[in-house]
Design an enzyme around this catalytic site. Structure first.
Site, PDB file in Angstrom:
ATOM      1  N   LEU A  37      -5.212   5.240   3.683  1.00  0.00           N
ATOM      2  CA  LEU A  37      -4.346   5.082   2.517  1.00  0.00           C
ATOM      3  C   LEU A  37      -3.396   6.270   2.330  1.00  0.00           C
ATOM      4  O   LEU A  37      -3.764   7.422   2.551  1.00  0.00           O
ATOM      5  CB  LEU A  37      -5.208   4.918   1.259  1.00  0.00           C
ATOM      6  N   GLY A  40       1.980   5.261  -0.708  1.00  0.00           N
ATOM      7  CA  GLY A  40       2.486   3.899  -0.893  1.00  0.00           C
ATOM      8  C   GLY A  40       1.384   2.973  -1.394  1.00  0.00           C
ATOM      9  O   GLY A  40       1.585   2.190  -2.337  1.00  0.00           O
ATOM     10  N   HIS A  41       0.200   3.064  -0.784  1.00  0.00           N
ATOM     11  CA  HIS A  41      -0.925   2.236  -1.239  1.00  0.00           C
ATOM     12  C   HIS A  41      -1.302   2.597  -2.677  1.00  0.00           C
ATOM     13  O   HIS A  41      -1.607   1.730  -3.487  1.00  0.00           O
ATOM     14  CB  HIS A  41      -2.155   2.481  -0.360  1.00  0.00           C
ATOM     15  N   GLN A  65      -5.096 -10.008  13.392  1.00  0.00           N
ATOM     16  CA  GLN A  65      -3.637  -9.879  13.261  1.00  0.00           C
ATOM     17  C   GLN A  65      -3.042  -8.918  14.291  1.00  0.00           C
ATOM     18  O   GLN A  65      -1.859  -8.638  14.253  1.00  0.00           O
ATOM     19  CB  GLN A  65      -3.263  -9.481  11.833  1.00  0.00           C
ATOM     20  N   LYS A 153       7.479  -2.835   2.054  1.00  0.00           N
ATOM     21  CA  LYS A 153       7.608  -2.249   3.394  1.00  0.00           C
ATOM     22  C   LYS A 153       7.399  -3.332   4.464  1.00  0.00           C
ATOM     23  O   LYS A 153       8.131  -3.411   5.436  1.00  0.00           O
ATOM     24  CB  LYS A 153       6.595  -1.103   3.523  1.00  0.00           C
ATOM     25  N   SER A 189       3.913   4.809   6.008  1.00  0.00           N
ATOM     26  CA  SER A 189       3.154   3.828   6.785  1.00  0.00           C
ATOM     27  C   SER A 189       1.981   4.550   7.425  1.00  0.00           C
ATOM     28  O   SER A 189       2.124   5.701   7.861  1.00  0.00           O
ATOM     29  CB  SER A 189       4.049   3.251   7.884  1.00  0.00           C
TER      30      SER A 189
HETATM   31  O1  PAF Z   1      -0.436  -4.979   5.122  1.00  0.00           O
HETATM   32  C1  PAF Z   1      -1.614  -4.812   5.522  1.00  0.00           C
HETATM   33  O2  PAF Z   1      -2.191  -3.728   5.428  1.00  0.00           O
HETATM   34  C2  PAF Z   1      -2.353  -5.994   6.138  1.00  0.00           C
HETATM   35  O3  PAF Z   1      -1.489  -6.794   6.871  1.00  0.00           O
HETATM   36  C3  PAF Z   1      -3.134  -6.824   5.099  1.00  0.00           C
HETATM   37  C4  PAF Z   1      -2.204  -7.463   4.090  1.00  0.00           C
HETATM   38  C5  PAF Z   1      -4.137  -5.941   4.385  1.00  0.00           C
HETATM   39  C6  PAF Z   1      -3.899  -7.946   5.802  1.00  0.00           C
HETATM   40  O4  PAF Z   1      -4.808  -7.450   6.734  1.00  0.00           O
END
Ligand code: PAF
Length: 283
Positions: A37, A40-41, A65, A153, A189
């Site tokens: 984190l 931004g988070h 993903q 972002k 990021s």
């Molecule tokens: O943006 C992210 O960190 C990821 O794509 C998410 C939305 C947590 C899904 O795994």
């Protein structure tokens, strides 16, 4: 002494916590993250706290993903540091399932992302948004939030998830929050940690170049030559590969017909060595 925050790792424990809140009539905001984190988070957590009575932050590095040659194995992880930050940010609960809890043996269903996922990132990361749509659907079903907060972002991710929630009638609201940037313009990021010192110096050019393109387009410049010029500038700045620079409809991400006054967004992805950066700005 560091503050303590409650962490749950099973759907069962998560439901115990959220059903207590529901019984009291309290609303829930979810901030989905993959950890590591940064400010931004934490801005998303701050917004979540304004939008609902309780804030759940999920930390899950979602394997589905990532493509086979992507950075899943080296993706930055720092759970202890994340928990300290979330305690200090006054989040209420951290949902941190393991891979076996999220994808138990026999798991095989999934959500297919819609038209917003087809181009841009979708062209370079073909299965990425199906993985995001599936894990976020699971997170929504697990946490049952009233609102879920995502950063701009990952602008295409936000568009894809808005479409999933709308098309599948999911009972929650998706809220987008503005991108947090370093003082030189680089979008925050977790992947910025991969950049060498020299690459970090070059990186802010991505924002500078697309912001200049957005301004030119707003002033009526030709989009096709503007994009070509932006790509030349990125290469000259030191970007080693440019996946795309595009000007798209801000909502659908389709190629916009000429001059019809709709909101536009400039989106770009480019490489510095082994690190792929993405960014976007409004026109
Ligand atoms: O943006 C992210 O960190 C990821 O794509 C998410 C939305 C947590 C899904 O795994």
């Amino acid at each position: 002494m560091s503050e303590i925050i409650k962490v749950v790792r099973s759907v069962r424990d998560l439901r115990k916590a959220t059903s207590k809140w529901r019984q009291r009539g309290q609303s829930i905001a979810l901030v989905p993250t993959m950890g590591a984190l940064h400010a931004g988070h934490l801005a998303l957590v701050k917004l979540a706290r304004k939008k609902a009575d309780k804030t759940v932050v999920s930390i899950f590095v979602n394997p589905t993903q990532f493509g086979p040659n992507e950075d899943l194995s080296r993706y930055p992880r720092d759970e202890a540091g994340d928990l300290e930050k979330l305690a200090a940010a006054d989040a209420d609960l951290v949902w941190a399932p393991g891979v076996e809890e999220m994808y138990p043996e026999g798991f095989s269903a999934g959500v297919r992302a819609g038209s917003a996922a087809k181009e841009l990132e979708g062209e370079f990361r073909p299965f990425h948004f199906d993985g995001v749509a599936t894990v976020c659907t699971k997170l929504f079903n697990q946490v049952t939030p009233d609102v879920a907060i995502f950063g701009e972002k990952d602008y295409q991710q936000l568009a894809v998830l808005r479409q999933v929630v709308r098309d599948l009638n999911m009972p929650l609201k998706i809220i987008g929050a503005p991108t947090k940037r370093d003082s030189d313009g680089l979008a925050l990021s977790s992947r910025n940690a991969y950049l060498s010192e020299a690459e970090r110096e070059i990186a802010p050019a991505l924002n500078a170049v697309i912001a200049a393109l957005a301004e030119d387009v707003a002033n009526g410049a030709d989009v096709v030559s503007g994009i070509a010029n932006a790509k030349r500038k990125l290469a000259a700045a030191g970007f080693t590969k440019i996946d795309y620079v595009e000007v798209r409809d801000a909502e659908t991400l389709a190629v916009p017909p000429d001059h019809d006054g709709r909101d536009l967004r400039v989106l770009a992805a480019a490489w510095l060595g082994k690190t792929r950066l993405i960014d976007n700005v409004a026109v």
